[in-house]
Design an enzyme around this catalytic site. Structure first.
Site, PDB file in Angstrom:
ATOM      1  N   GLU A 137      43.768  38.182  -3.308  1.00 31.01           N
ATOM      2  CA  GLU A 137      44.745  39.275  -3.343  1.00 31.01           C
ATOM      3  C   GLU A 137      46.044  38.967  -2.619  1.00 31.01           C
ATOM      4  O   GLU A 137      47.070  39.561  -2.930  1.00 31.01           O
ATOM      5  CB  GLU A 137      44.122  40.561  -2.788  1.00 31.01           C
TER       6      GLU A 137
ATOM      7  N   GLY B  69      27.358  61.555   0.197  1.00 26.39           N
ATOM      8  CA  GLY B  69      26.854  62.722  -0.520  1.00 26.39           C
ATOM      9  C   GLY B  69      26.493  62.414  -1.963  1.00 26.39           C
ATOM     10  O   GLY B  69      25.668  63.099  -2.561  1.00 26.39           O
TER      11      GLY B  69
ATOM     12  N   GLU C 107      27.775  53.282  -1.738  1.00 28.85           N
ATOM     13  CA  GLU C 107      28.710  52.201  -1.447  1.00 28.85           C
ATOM     14  C   GLU C 107      28.876  52.014   0.062  1.00 28.85           C
ATOM     15  O   GLU C 107      29.205  52.945   0.789  1.00 28.85           O
ATOM     16  CB  GLU C 107      30.083  52.474  -2.061  1.00 28.85           C
TER      17      GLU C 107
ATOM     18  N   GLU D 105      41.540  39.111 -13.757  1.00 25.88           N
ATOM     19  CA  GLU D 105      42.458  39.257 -14.894  1.00 25.88           C
ATOM     20  C   GLU D 105      42.949  40.690 -15.100  1.00 25.88           C
ATOM     21  O   GLU D 105      44.003  40.903 -15.679  1.00 25.88           O
ATOM     22  CB  GLU D 105      41.832  38.720 -16.180  1.00 25.88           C
TER      23      GLU D 105
ATOM     24  N   SER E  37      31.072  57.585   0.661  1.00 26.41           N
ATOM     25  CA  SER E  37      30.814  58.965   0.206  1.00 26.41           C
ATOM     26  C   SER E  37      29.311  59.196   0.101  1.00 26.41           C
ATOM     27  O   SER E  37      28.762  59.280  -1.005  1.00 26.41           O
ATOM     28  CB  SER E  37      31.465  59.211  -1.156  1.00 26.41           C
TER      29      SER E  37
END
Length: 184
Positions: A96, A115, A119, A140, A113
């Site tokens: 990046e 709830g 993740e 890409e 999150s």
């Protein structure tokens, strides 16, 4: 066993995509009643607080379709299956930003999150940056614009909602706290 635990009665994957899958759970609640839970499964991610020798924060501006706008963020990316988070952080930093680093330190990890999603994001501090001539290419379907911000500029971006995501706000506030502690 926690008295708050929800027992899974049945689960079904109802969507599987490139990044996430969506599962529907039938659960038994602590009071014996039943309910449904929609849970997003995510492989996890890394985020990198990369600091130049001048103590500027390396950021990327990127369009986020879910928000229908571009925001400024610290470099980040999804873990590949079985990938070590620190290796992912080094890869994402180079892809990046074009930078590699001498020092990489895990600051923390957190659920984004809980709830409705599993993740887990690992946040790293990268120092000793060097711009690489021929760095890894972006994915890409990924387009970013590189920015270098001072802490005060990053705080202003938060006020202006140019920085508007939790991982980046965490990183900026981490630096702000470190600066305050170093002044004591």
């Amino acid at each position: 066993m926690s008295t708050l635990e929800e027992k899974t009665i049945h689960s079904e994957e109802i969507f599987s995509g490139k990044v996430i899958s969506l599962h529907l759970y039938d659960v038994e609640l602590p009071n014996g009643k039943q309910s449904k839970r929609e849970i997003i499964k995510h492989p996890g991610a890394v985020a990198i607080l990369a600091l130049t020798p001048e103590n500027k924060i390396i950021m990327v501006e990127q369009y986020r379709k879910a928000l229908e706008r571009a925001i400024v963020e610290i470099p980040a990316g999804k873990l590949e299956k079985g990938e070590d988070p620190s290796e992912c952080a080094l890869r994402e930093l180079e892809e990046e930003t074009g930078y590699v680093c001498e020092n990489l330190e895990l600051l923390t990890s957190f659920y984004t999150s809980p709830g409705f999603a599993d993740e887990l994001v690992y946040v790293y501090l990268a120092k000793g940056l060097t711009k690489k001539e021929n760095s890894r290419a972006l994915d890409e379907d990924e387009f970013v614009k590189l920015e270098e911000l001072t802490l005060s500029e990053a705080l202003q971006y938060i006020k202006e909602q140019k920085i508007y995501d939790a991982k980046t706000i965490y990183a900026v506030q981490y630096l702000q706290l470190q600066e305050a502690l170093n002044k004591k």
